[in-house]
Design a protein around this motif. Structure first.
Motif, PDB file in Angstrom:
ATOM      1  N   VAL A 176      -4.260  28.880   4.699  1.00 60.51           N
ATOM      2  CA  VAL A 176      -4.107  29.330   3.307  1.00 60.51           C
ATOM      3  C   VAL A 176      -4.843  28.394   2.359  1.00 60.51           C
ATOM      4  O   VAL A 176      -5.532  28.838   1.417  1.00 60.51           O
ATOM      5  N   GLU A 177      -4.696  27.091   2.576  1.00 64.75           N
ATOM      6  CA  GLU A 177      -5.389  26.115   1.734  1.00 64.75           C
ATOM      7  C   GLU A 177      -6.908  26.287   1.827  1.00 64.75           C
ATOM      8  O   GLU A 177      -7.617  26.185   0.823  1.00 64.75           O
ATOM      9  N   GLU A 178      -7.407  26.551   3.025  1.00 62.48           N
ATOM     10  CA  GLU A 178      -8.846  26.738   3.196  1.00 62.48           C
ATOM     11  C   GLU A 178      -9.315  28.005   2.483  1.00 62.48           C
ATOM     12  O   GLU A 178     -10.384  28.018   1.835  1.00 62.48           O
ATOM     13  N   GLN A 179      -8.518  29.092   2.569  1.00 63.92           N
ATOM     14  CA  GLN A 179      -8.879  30.325   1.882  1.00 63.92           C
ATOM     15  C   GLN A 179      -8.894  30.117   0.366  1.00 63.92           C
ATOM     16  O   GLN A 179      -9.793  30.606  -0.331  1.00 63.92           O
ATOM     17  N   ALA A 180      -7.876  29.396  -0.127  1.00 62.54           N
ATOM     18  CA  ALA A 180      -7.829  29.106  -1.571  1.00 62.54           C
ATOM     19  C   ALA A 180      -9.027  28.263  -1.995  1.00 62.54           C
ATOM     20  O   ALA A 180      -9.615  28.477  -3.061  1.00 62.54           O
ATOM     21  N   LYS A 181      -9.387  27.325  -1.160  1.00 62.10           N
ATOM     22  CA  LYS A 181     -10.531  26.463  -1.454  1.00 62.10           C
ATOM     23  C   LYS A 181     -11.811  27.285  -1.525  1.00 62.10           C
ATOM     24  O   LYS A 181     -12.638  27.112  -2.449  1.00 62.10           O
ATOM     25  N   GLN A 182     -12.002  28.202  -0.565  1.00 57.37           N
ATOM     26  CA  GLN A 182     -13.186  29.047  -0.569  1.00 57.37           C
ATOM     27  C   GLN A 182     -13.215  29.977  -1.782  1.00 57.37           C
ATOM     28  O   GLN A 182     -14.278  30.208  -2.383  1.00 57.37           O
ATOM     29  N   THR A 183     -12.034  30.510  -2.138  1.00 57.79           N
ATOM     30  CA  THR A 183     -11.953  31.374  -3.328  1.00 57.79           C
ATOM     31  C   THR A 183     -12.315  30.594  -4.587  1.00 57.79           C
ATOM     32  O   THR A 183     -13.041  31.093  -5.464  1.00 57.79           O
ATOM     33  N   ARG A 184     -11.801  29.371  -4.694  1.00 53.52           N
ATOM     34  CA  ARG A 184     -12.097  28.539  -5.865  1.00 53.52           C
ATOM     35  C   ARG A 184     -13.593  28.202  -5.943  1.00 53.52           C
ATOM     36  O   ARG A 184     -14.205  28.265  -7.013  1.00 53.52           O
ATOM     37  N   ILE A 185     -14.166  27.874  -4.790  1.00 55.48           N
ATOM     38  CA  ILE A 185     -15.601  27.545  -4.761  1.00 55.48           C
ATOM     39  C   ILE A 185     -16.431  28.754  -5.189  1.00 55.48           C
ATOM     40  O   ILE A 185     -17.393  28.647  -5.962  1.00 55.48           O
ATOM     41  N   LYS A 186     -16.042  29.957  -4.698  1.00 51.27           N
ATOM     42  CA  LYS A 186     -16.778  31.176  -5.054  1.00 51.27           C
ATOM     43  C   LYS A 186     -16.645  31.480  -6.539  1.00 51.27           C
ATOM     44  O   LYS A 186     -17.623  31.860  -7.211  1.00 51.27           O
ATOM     45  N   ALA A 187     -15.423  31.324  -7.079  1.00 49.63           N
ATOM     46  CA  ALA A 187     -15.207  31.576  -8.508  1.00 49.63           C
ATOM     47  C   ALA A 187     -16.028  30.613  -9.363  1.00 49.63           C
ATOM     48  O   ALA A 187     -16.631  30.999 -10.377  1.00 49.63           O
ATOM     49  N   GLU A 188     -16.040  29.343  -8.983  1.00 55.70           N
ATOM     50  CA  GLU A 188     -16.817  28.357  -9.719  1.00 55.70           C
ATOM     51  C   GLU A 188     -18.309  28.683  -9.653  1.00 55.70           C
ATOM     52  O   GLU A 188     -19.041  28.527 -10.640  1.00 55.70           O
ATOM     53  N   ALA A 189     -18.761  29.138  -8.451  1.00 50.82           N
ATOM     54  CA  ALA A 189     -20.167  29.504  -8.316  1.00 50.82           C
ATOM     55  C   ALA A 189     -20.500  30.708  -9.199  1.00 50.82           C
ATOM     56  O   ALA A 189     -21.557  30.747  -9.859  1.00 50.82           O
ATOM     57  N   ASP A 190     -19.610  31.728  -9.232  1.00 50.82           N
ATOM     58  CA  ASP A 190     -19.850  32.907 -10.071  1.00 50.82           C
ATOM     59  C   ASP A 190     -19.864  32.524 -11.551  1.00 50.82           C
ATOM     60  O   ASP A 190     -20.703  33.025 -12.331  1.00 50.82           O
ATOM     61  N   ALA A 191     -18.931  31.682 -11.936  1.00 53.86           N
ATOM     62  CA  ALA A 191     -18.877  31.247 -13.340  1.00 53.86           C
ATOM     63  C   ALA A 191     -20.139  30.491 -13.735  1.00 53.86           C
ATOM     64  O   ALA A 191     -20.691  30.683 -14.835  1.00 53.86           O
ATOM     65  N   GLU A 192     -20.602  29.641 -12.847  1.00 54.31           N
ATOM     66  CA  GLU A 192     -21.819  28.886 -13.128  1.00 54.31           C
ATOM     67  C   GLU A 192     -23.020  29.826 -13.237  1.00 54.31           C
ATOM     68  O   GLU A 192     -23.892  29.651 -14.110  1.00 54.31           O
ATOM     69  N   ALA A 193     -23.059  30.830 -12.384  1.00 55.89           N
ATOM     70  CA  ALA A 193     -24.160  31.792 -12.449  1.00 55.89           C
ATOM     71  C   ALA A 193     -24.138  32.566 -13.761  1.00 55.89           C
ATOM     72  O   ALA A 193     -25.191  32.798 -14.391  1.00 55.89           O
ATOM     73  N   MET A 194     -22.948  32.966 -14.212  1.00 50.77           N
ATOM     74  CA  MET A 194     -22.829  33.690 -15.478  1.00 50.77           C
ATOM     75  C   MET A 194     -23.223  32.799 -16.647  1.00 50.77           C
ATOM     76  O   MET A 194     -23.868  33.254 -17.609  1.00 50.77           O
ATOM     77  N   ARG A 195     -22.845  31.549 -16.596  1.00 52.00           N
ATOM     78  CA  ARG A 195     -23.204  30.623 -17.677  1.00 52.00           C
ATOM     79  C   ARG A 195     -24.711  30.458 -17.777  1.00 52.00           C
ATOM     80  O   ARG A 195     -25.299  30.508 -18.864  1.00 52.00           O
ATOM     81  N   ILE A 196     -25.332  30.288 -16.610  1.00 52.59           N
ATOM     82  CA  ILE A 196     -26.789  30.134 -16.603  1.00 52.59           C
ATOM     83  C   ILE A 196     -27.466  31.398 -17.138  1.00 52.59           C
ATOM     84  O   ILE A 196     -28.421  31.349 -17.932  1.00 52.59           O
ATOM     85  N   LYS A 197     -26.957  32.563 -16.741  1.00 51.09           N
ATOM     86  CA  LYS A 197     -27.525  33.823 -17.189  1.00 51.09           C
ATOM     87  C   LYS A 197     -27.339  34.016 -18.689  1.00 51.09           C
ATOM     88  O   LYS A 197     -28.261  34.478 -19.397  1.00 51.09           O
ATOM     89  N   ALA A 198     -26.171  33.688 -19.188  1.00 52.62           N
ATOM     90  CA  ALA A 198     -25.899  33.824 -20.621  1.00 52.62           C
ATOM     91  C   ALA A 198     -26.815  32.925 -21.430  1.00 52.62           C
ATOM     92  O   ALA A 198     -27.353  33.316 -22.476  1.00 52.62           O
ATOM     93  N   ASN A 199     -26.985  31.704 -20.967  1.00 50.83           N
ATOM     94  CA  ASN A 199     -27.879  30.777 -21.667  1.00 50.83           C
ATOM     95  C   ASN A 199     -29.308  31.311 -21.675  1.00 50.83           C
ATOM     96  O   ASN A 199     -30.032  31.202 -22.679  1.00 50.83           O
ATOM     97  N   ALA A 200     -29.717  31.900 -20.563  1.00 50.42           N
ATOM     98  CA  ALA A 200     -31.075  32.452 -20.495  1.00 50.42           C
ATOM     99  C   ALA A 200     -31.247  33.610 -21.463  1.00 50.42           C
ATOM    100  O   ALA A 200     -32.278  33.738 -22.143  1.00 50.42           O
ATOM    101  N   LEU A 201     -30.267  34.518 -21.555  1.00 50.36           N
ATOM    102  CA  LEU A 201     -30.346  35.656 -22.462  1.00 50.36           C
ATOM    103  C   LEU A 201     -30.341  35.205 -23.911  1.00 50.36           C
ATOM    104  O   LEU A 201     -31.012  35.798 -24.767  1.00 50.36           O
ATOM    105  N   GLU A 202     -29.558  34.187 -24.165  1.00 50.15           N
ATOM    106  CA  GLU A 202     -29.466  33.686 -25.543  1.00 50.15           C
ATOM    107  C   GLU A 202     -30.783  33.055 -25.979  1.00 50.15           C
ATOM    108  O   GLU A 202     -31.221  33.199 -27.130  1.00 50.15           O
ATOM    109  N   SER A 203     -31.432  32.376 -25.133  1.00 52.38           N
ATOM    110  CA  SER A 203     -32.677  31.696 -25.484  1.00 52.38           C
ATOM    111  C   SER A 203     -33.879  32.629 -25.464  1.00 52.38           C
ATOM    112  O   SER A 203     -34.924  32.328 -26.051  1.00 52.38           O
ATOM    113  N   ASN A 204     -33.779  33.799 -24.820  1.00 51.31           N
ATOM    114  CA  ASN A 204     -34.907  34.736 -24.728  1.00 51.31           C
ATOM    115  C   ASN A 204     -34.375  36.151 -24.914  1.00 51.31           C
ATOM    116  O   ASN A 204     -33.949  36.795 -23.956  1.00 51.31           O
ATOM    117  N   PRO A 205     -34.393  36.693 -26.150  1.00 48.57           N
ATOM    118  CA  PRO A 205     -33.833  38.029 -26.427  1.00 48.57           C
ATOM    119  C   PRO A 205     -34.503  39.123 -25.632  1.00 48.57           C
ATOM    120  O   PRO A 205     -33.890  40.161 -25.367  1.00 48.57           O
TER     121      PRO A 205
END
Length: 272
Positions: free
Chosen positions: A213-242
């Motif tokens: 269970v701990e390993e599954q939670a760890k993998q879920t957290r890592i995936k969520a953090e990766a998705d959030a980071e990807a969205m942040r990078i994408k948002a910054n890119a859209l903001e800087s280039n309309p």
């Protein structure tokens, strides 16, 4: 008055028959004496010669040998490896009773079988070996707690075997091998051991589930953090280039125009 003379004649045929019988008996005795003078010892045996019941110290090897008929006798001793099974009761260090089944193998020292027969006799296993086994088992079992014996039975076996090799008379026995076949403890103790094993297995299973269970939670957290980071990078890119907004729209457009529109204008996307 004179006695009448009686002439007794012996039948010659009867005399001949008597001679034949005598010669037959003599020949039979000669054959008996001759055959009794020789004996053989097999390769799996050693012989001990006795003269008027007194055993010799010498050991007779395998082969053909001679002896004095009716005066000397030969005792044949099997020198193949011996194997005996037995049972003994022993107490552990924590005073648990146990009934132990064992097997012991050993060889006789061939050059000393005559001394063994003279000093101990045919029943050497029960008279010599068994008492040493009983003593070695009681000593070794007394050095261990019952749970230690259950968990590491081979350590007890090795200790008993070493003790037997040191204490059994090396003049008579060699190549001692000892095996513990079965150790039967008191029923209450065996039930307690089973309950402990079940509890340990359940605890290990629960631990493994927790780790999973701990390993599954760890993998879920890592995936969520990766998705959030990807969205942040994408948002910054859209903001800087309309213009990326229009590009994303084109990437998602399926090529169909809307069926209902306000006015006659067609939505215009500037890709410049």
């Amino acid at each position: 008055m004179s006695q009448p003379y009686t002439n007794i004649n012996i039948n010659p045929n009867k005399k001949k028959i008597g001679h034949y019988v005598l010669w037959a008996v003599l020949v039979f005795l000669a054959i008996l004496v001759f055959s009794s003078s020789f004996y053989t010892i097999r390769s799996t045996e050693r012989g001990v010669l006795s003269t008027f019941g007194k055993m010799s110290d010498d050991v007779i090897d395998d082969g053909l040998h001679m002896k004095i008929p009716f005066i000397q006798t030969v005792k044949r001793v099997n020198v193949q490896q011996k194997k005996f099974d037995g049972k003994e009761n022993s107490y552990t260090r924590d005073v648990q009773t146990s009934e132990v089944e064992y097997t012991i193998n050993y060889d006789l020292v061939r050059e000393n079988v005559s001394k063994l027969m003279k000093n101990v006799g045919d029943d050497y296993h029960n008279r010599v070996v068994v008492p040493f086994i009983r003593s070695a088992m009681k000593e070794s079992f007394g050095n261990f707690a019952a749970t230690e014996i259950v968990e590491n039975r081979d350590a007890v076996r090795r200790e008993i075997e070493q003790t037997l090799r040191e204490t059994l008379d090396g003049n008579y026995f060699m190549n001692v091998q000892f095996q513990l076949v079965d150790i039967d403890f008191d029923d209450d103790f065996e039930n307690a051991i089973k309950e402990k094993q079940v509890a340990e297995q359940n605890a290990l299973k629960a631990k493994n589930i927790t780790i999973q269970v701990e390993e599954q939670a760890k993998q879920t957290r890592i995936k969520a953090e990766a998705d959030a980071e990807a969205m942040r990078i994408k948002a910054n890119a859209l903001e800087s280039n309309p213009k990326l907004v229009n590009y994303e729209a084109v990437q998602k457009w399926d090529g169909k125009l809307p069926q209902y529109m306000l006015g006659n204008t067609v939505p215009f996307i500037d890709l410049k």
